[in-house]
Write an enzyme that holds these catalytic residues in place. Structure first.
Site, mmCIF file in Angstrom:
data_model
loop_
_atom_site.group_PDB
_atom_site.id
_atom_site.type_symbol
_atom_site.label_atom_id
_atom_site.label_comp_id
_atom_site.label_asym_id
_atom_site.label_seq_id
_atom_site.Cartn_x
_atom_site.Cartn_y
_atom_site.Cartn_z
ATOM 1 N N LYS A 185 2.840 5.519 -12.356
ATOM 2 C CA LYS A 185 4.032 6.098 -12.436
ATOM 3 C C LYS A 185 4.077 7.121 -13.471
ATOM 4 C CE LYS A 185 6.956 2.694 -10.233
ATOM 5 N NZ LYS A 185 6.052 2.126 -9.425
ATOM 6 N N ASP A 200 2.656 7.506 -8.071
ATOM 7 C CA ASP A 200 3.791 7.125 -7.208
ATOM 8 C C ASP A 200 4.949 8.076 -7.289
ATOM 9 O OD1 ASP A 200 2.695 4.712 -6.720
ATOM 10 O OD2 ASP A 200 3.805 3.484 -8.088
ATOM 11 N N MET A 201 5.801 7.911 -6.652
ATOM 12 C CA MET A 201 7.032 8.879 -6.577
ATOM 13 C C MET A 201 8.363 7.921 -7.398
ATOM 14 S SD MET A 201 7.979 11.848 -6.307
ATOM 15 C CE MET A 201 6.953 12.849 -5.530
ATOM 16 N N ARG A 223 0.738 9.295 0.743
ATOM 17 C CA ARG A 223 1.438 7.968 1.202
ATOM 18 C C ARG A 223 2.907 8.095 1.431
ATOM 19 N NH1 ARG A 223 2.393 4.403 -3.687
ATOM 20 N NH2 ARG A 223 0.155 3.903 -3.689
ATOM 21 N N LYS A 249 9.724 4.487 2.569
ATOM 22 C CA LYS A 249 11.074 5.069 2.786
ATOM 23 C C LYS A 249 11.580 5.672 1.799
ATOM 24 C CE LYS A 249 11.599 1.851 7.038
ATOM 25 N NZ LYS A 249 12.483 1.042 7.520
ATOM 26 N N THR A 290 4.767 0.860 4.956
ATOM 27 C CA THR A 290 5.719 0.354 5.299
ATOM 28 C C THR A 290 5.697 -1.171 5.760
ATOM 29 O OG1 THR A 290 7.830 0.473 6.980
ATOM 30 C CG2 THR A 290 5.754 1.312 7.593
ATOM 31 N N ARG A 311 12.420 -5.102 -5.247
ATOM 32 C CA ARG A 311 12.059 -5.830 -4.266
ATOM 33 C C ARG A 311 13.204 -6.766 -3.665
ATOM 34 N NH1 ARG A 311 8.652 -2.621 -5.367
ATOM 35 N NH2 ARG A 311 9.935 -1.652 -4.019
HETATM 36 C C1 LIG Z 1 2.214 0.758 -0.279
HETATM 37 C C2 LIG Z 1 3.683 1.032 -0.884
HETATM 38 C C3 LIG Z 1 3.991 2.051 -2.014
HETATM 39 C C4 LIG Z 1 5.052 2.134 -2.327
HETATM 40 N N1 LIG Z 1 5.564 3.157 -3.151
HETATM 41 C C5 LIG Z 1 6.527 3.604 -3.489
HETATM 42 C C6 LIG Z 1 6.910 4.754 -4.105
HETATM 43 O O1 LIG Z 1 5.843 5.353 -4.762
HETATM 44 N N2 LIG Z 1 7.987 5.162 -4.544
HETATM 45 C C7 LIG Z 1 9.254 4.557 -3.672
HETATM 46 O O2 LIG Z 1 10.259 5.031 -4.002
HETATM 47 N N3 LIG Z 1 9.099 3.427 -3.188
HETATM 48 C C8 LIG Z 1 7.577 3.055 -2.886
HETATM 49 N N4 LIG Z 1 7.286 1.941 -1.906
HETATM 50 C C9 LIG Z 1 8.490 1.176 -1.439
HETATM 51 C C10 LIG Z 1 9.276 1.863 -0.403
HETATM 52 O O3 LIG Z 1 9.915 3.228 -0.489
HETATM 53 C C11 LIG Z 1 10.527 0.808 0.229
HETATM 54 O O4 LIG Z 1 11.371 0.560 -0.668
HETATM 55 C C12 LIG Z 1 9.847 -0.521 0.688
HETATM 56 O O5 LIG Z 1 8.520 -0.470 1.394
HETATM 57 C C13 LIG Z 1 10.721 -1.075 1.901
HETATM 58 O O6 LIG Z 1 10.827 -0.489 2.904
HETATM 59 P P1 LIG Z 1 10.045 -0.648 4.408
HETATM 60 O O7 LIG Z 1 9.312 0.524 5.016
HETATM 61 O O8 LIG Z 1 9.293 -1.933 4.421
HETATM 62 O O9 LIG Z 1 11.217 -0.789 5.471
HETATM 63 P P2 LIG Z 1 12.584 -1.789 5.336
HETATM 64 O O10 LIG Z 1 13.387 -1.211 6.483
HETATM 65 O O11 LIG Z 1 13.254 -1.633 3.881
HETATM 66 O O12 LIG Z 1 12.143 -3.231 5.761
HETATM 67 C C14 LIG Z 1 11.668 -3.448 7.016
HETATM 68 C C15 LIG Z 1 11.284 -4.868 7.094
HETATM 69 O O13 LIG Z 1 10.139 -5.099 6.086
HETATM 70 C C16 LIG Z 1 10.384 -6.284 5.454
HETATM 71 N N5 LIG Z 1 10.754 -5.994 3.984
HETATM 72 C C17 LIG Z 1 10.963 -4.969 3.472
HETATM 73 N N6 LIG Z 1 11.113 -4.817 2.121
HETATM 74 C C18 LIG Z 1 10.848 -6.158 1.597
HETATM 75 C C19 LIG Z 1 10.811 -7.142 0.783
HETATM 76 N N7 LIG Z 1 11.032 -6.371 -0.456
HETATM 77 N N8 LIG Z 1 10.642 -8.441 0.585
HETATM 78 C C20 LIG Z 1 10.713 -8.871 1.785
HETATM 79 N N9 LIG Z 1 10.616 -8.224 3.003
HETATM 80 C C21 LIG Z 1 10.734 -6.869 3.051
HETATM 81 C C22 LIG Z 1 11.756 -6.785 6.108
HETATM 82 O O14 LIG Z 1 11.398 -7.592 7.214
HETATM 83 C C23 LIG Z 1 12.394 -5.669 6.562
HETATM 84 O O15 LIG Z 1 13.278 -6.206 7.642
HETATM 85 C C24 LIG Z 1 6.328 1.701 -1.540
HETATM 86 C C25 LIG Z 1 6.030 0.669 -0.451
HETATM 87 C C26 LIG Z 1 4.699 0.546 -0.088
HETATM 88 C C27 LIG Z 1 4.672 -0.610 0.974
#
Ligand SMILES: Cc1cc2nc3c(=O)[nH]c(=O)nc-3n(C[C@H](O)[C@H](O)[C@H](O)COP(=O)(O)OP(=O)(O)OC[C@H]3O[C@@H](n4cnc5c(N)ncnc54)[C@H](O)[C@@H]3O)c2cc1C
Length: 302
Positions: free
Chosen positions: A93, A129-130, A179, A182, A221, A284
Site C-alpha cells: 500500500k 494495492d489500491m 488485479r 470490487k 473476488t 473485512r
Molecule cells: C486478493 C484480493 C486483493 C484485494 N485488494 C484490494 C485492494 O487493493 N483495494 C481494495 O479496495 N480492495 C481490495 N480487495 C477487497 C475487495 O475490494 C472486496 O472488498 C472484497 O474482496 C469483497 O468483495 P467480493 O468480490 O468478495 O464480493 P462481495 O459481493 O463483497 O462478496 C461476495 C461473497 O463473498 C463472501 N465474502 C466477501 N467478503 C467476505 C468477508 N470479509 N468475510 C466473509 N465472506 C466474505 C460472502 O460470501 C459474499 O456473499 C481485495 C480482495 C482480494 C480478494
C-alpha cells in the site's frame, strides 16, 4: 452497518478501544495469521505445498511520519530476503510507504522502487494495492513509473469506481498484471456505484475488457456468481487457465479454495501479517454482516 464499520476503520478512538481488547485477537487471527515475517513464511510454505500461490501484505496504511514509512520498507526487505527463492508476490500500500506525507509521491516512488529492486533480486514480484479514490490517479502514475524498470509490477483496479472500465482499457496491455477487485472503501456516489447489482455488473464489464486485452488478469473476488462468469469470459477470449488467476483473501472461504484446487485453477491468496491489523480487519467485518455477528458473539461468549 457497512458505512458505520468503514467509518470506524478510520477512527483513532475506536481503534484504541478495539486494539486494547484481548478478546478480539482470536477473531482477528481468522483473517490475519500472525504478526511476524516468520508467521507469514510458515503459512506461505503450507499454502505452496497445497499448490496455492500467495501475495504477502505487511499490514499498515496511512502512516504519519517518515520513520514509519522506512520501517515498512525495511519490513518488506527482510520478508523478501527471508523468502528468497520462493516465487512469491508482495502487495504494497503506497500510503504505508509515504504517499500521504508532504512530498509523498516522491517518497512513495523511491520506497516502492527499493522494494521492487529487492523483489527482483530474489525472483519475487510486487503488486501495488489500491486505496481510496483520492489516491487512484497518483497510484496509477506510480505504477506506470515503476513498470519502466520493473515491468511485472501489478496494478489493482476497483470495479465500484465509475472510471474503472476506462482504466481497464488503458491498462490491458501486453504483460500488464492487473488485479480486479470490487473495492473496499467508503466512496461517494459521485465516483462509485453504491449498490451490489451495479458493482457486480461493472465487475463483469471490466473483467471482459481485461480478458479480451493483452494483459494478465487477476480475478480477485469471493463472489460465487462471478467465478463461472470469469471462466466463461476467459474461454471466450481463448485464454488457458495459465493465462489468468483467481485471488482471494486469506481466511475468507476455504471451501471455495478447495473448489479452485479441485478444478486446477490458478489460485493466489492474499496473506496479511503484522501488528497494524486494525484497518484491514474492520474492512473485512464491513464486507459481511455475518462476520460482525461472529465477532460480537465471540466477545459476548467470553
Ligand atoms: C486478493 C484480493 C486483493 C484485494 N485488494 C484490494 C485492494 O487493493 N483495494 C481494495 O479496495 N480492495 C481490495 N480487495 C477487497 C475487495 O475490494 C472486496 O472488498 C472484497 O474482496 C469483497 O468483495 P467480493 O468480490 O468478495 O464480493 P462481495 O459481493 O463483497 O462478496 C461476495 C461473497 O463473498 C463472501 N465474502 C466477501 N467478503 C467476505 C468477508 N470479509 N468475510 C466473509 N465472506 C466474505 C460472502 O460470501 C459474499 O456473499 C481485495 C480482495 C482480494 C480478494
Amino acid at each position: 452497518v457497512r458505512s458505520a464499520l468503514l467509518a470506524a476503520s478510520r477512527s483513532p478512538r475506536i481503534r484504541k478501544i478495539v486494539e486494547a481488547n484481548p478478546l478480539v485477537r482470536p477473531v482477528v487471527s481468522r483473517f490475519i495469521p500472525g504478526t511476524t515475517a516468520d508467521d507469514a513464511l510458515a503459512v506461505t510454505n503450507s499454502l505452496r505445498e497445497q499448490g496455492i500461490m500467495v501475495t504477502i501484505d505487511h499490514l499498515g496504511e496511512d502512516i504519519t511520519d517518515l520513520g514509519q514509512a522506512n520501517e515498512t520498507v525495511e519490513a518488506y526487505v527482510r520478508l523478501l530476503k527471508l523468502l528468497d527463492g520462493n516465487p512469491i508476490d508482495v502487495s504494497v500500500k503506497l500510503s504505508a510507504i509515504g504517499q500521504t506525507l508532504p512530498d509523498g509521491e516522491r517518497i512513495a516512488l523511491d520506497n516502492a522502487r527499493r522494494i521492487s529492486e529487492v523483489a527482483a533480486s530474489v525472483g519475487a514480484t510486487v503488486t501495488i494495492d489500491m486505496e481510496d479514490h483520492t489516491l487512484t490517479d497518483r497510484t496509477l502514475d506510480i505504477v506506470r513509473e515503476l513498470r519502466k524498470d520493473f515491468p511485472s509490477t501489478g496494478a489493482v483496479l476497483q470495479a465500484y469506481l465509475k472510471r474503472t472500465e476506462q482504466d481497464c482499457r488503458e491498462l490491458a496491455t501486453e504483460g500488464s498484471r492487473i488485479r480486479l477487485c470490487k473495492g473496499a472503501y467508503k466512496e461517494p456516489e459521485s465516483v462509485a456505484y453504491q449498490g451490489k447489482p451495479d458493482v457486480d455488473a461493472s465487475y463483469v464489464r471490466c473483467l471482459k475488457i481485461l480478458m479480451d486485452g493483452q494483459g494478465y488478469p487477476m480475478v480477485a473476488t469471493h463472489d460465487p456468481r462471478l467465478i463461472p462468469i470469469a471462466k466463461e469470459l476467459a474461454a471466450q477470449a481463448g485464454r488457458a487457465t495459465a493465462d489468468y488467476e483467481f485471488q482471494m483473501l486469506y481466511g475468507i472461504n476455504p471451501v471455495l479454495e478447495r473448489h479452485f484446487q479441485a478444478n486446477h485453477d490458478q489460485l493466489r491468496l492474499y496473506l496479511p501479517y503484522g501488528t497494524e491489523w486494525y484497518g484491514y480487519f474492520m474492512r473485512r467485518l464491513a464486507e459481511r454482516p455475518a462476520n460482525l455477528m461472529f465477532f460480537l458473539r465471540s466477545l459476548a461468549s467470553r
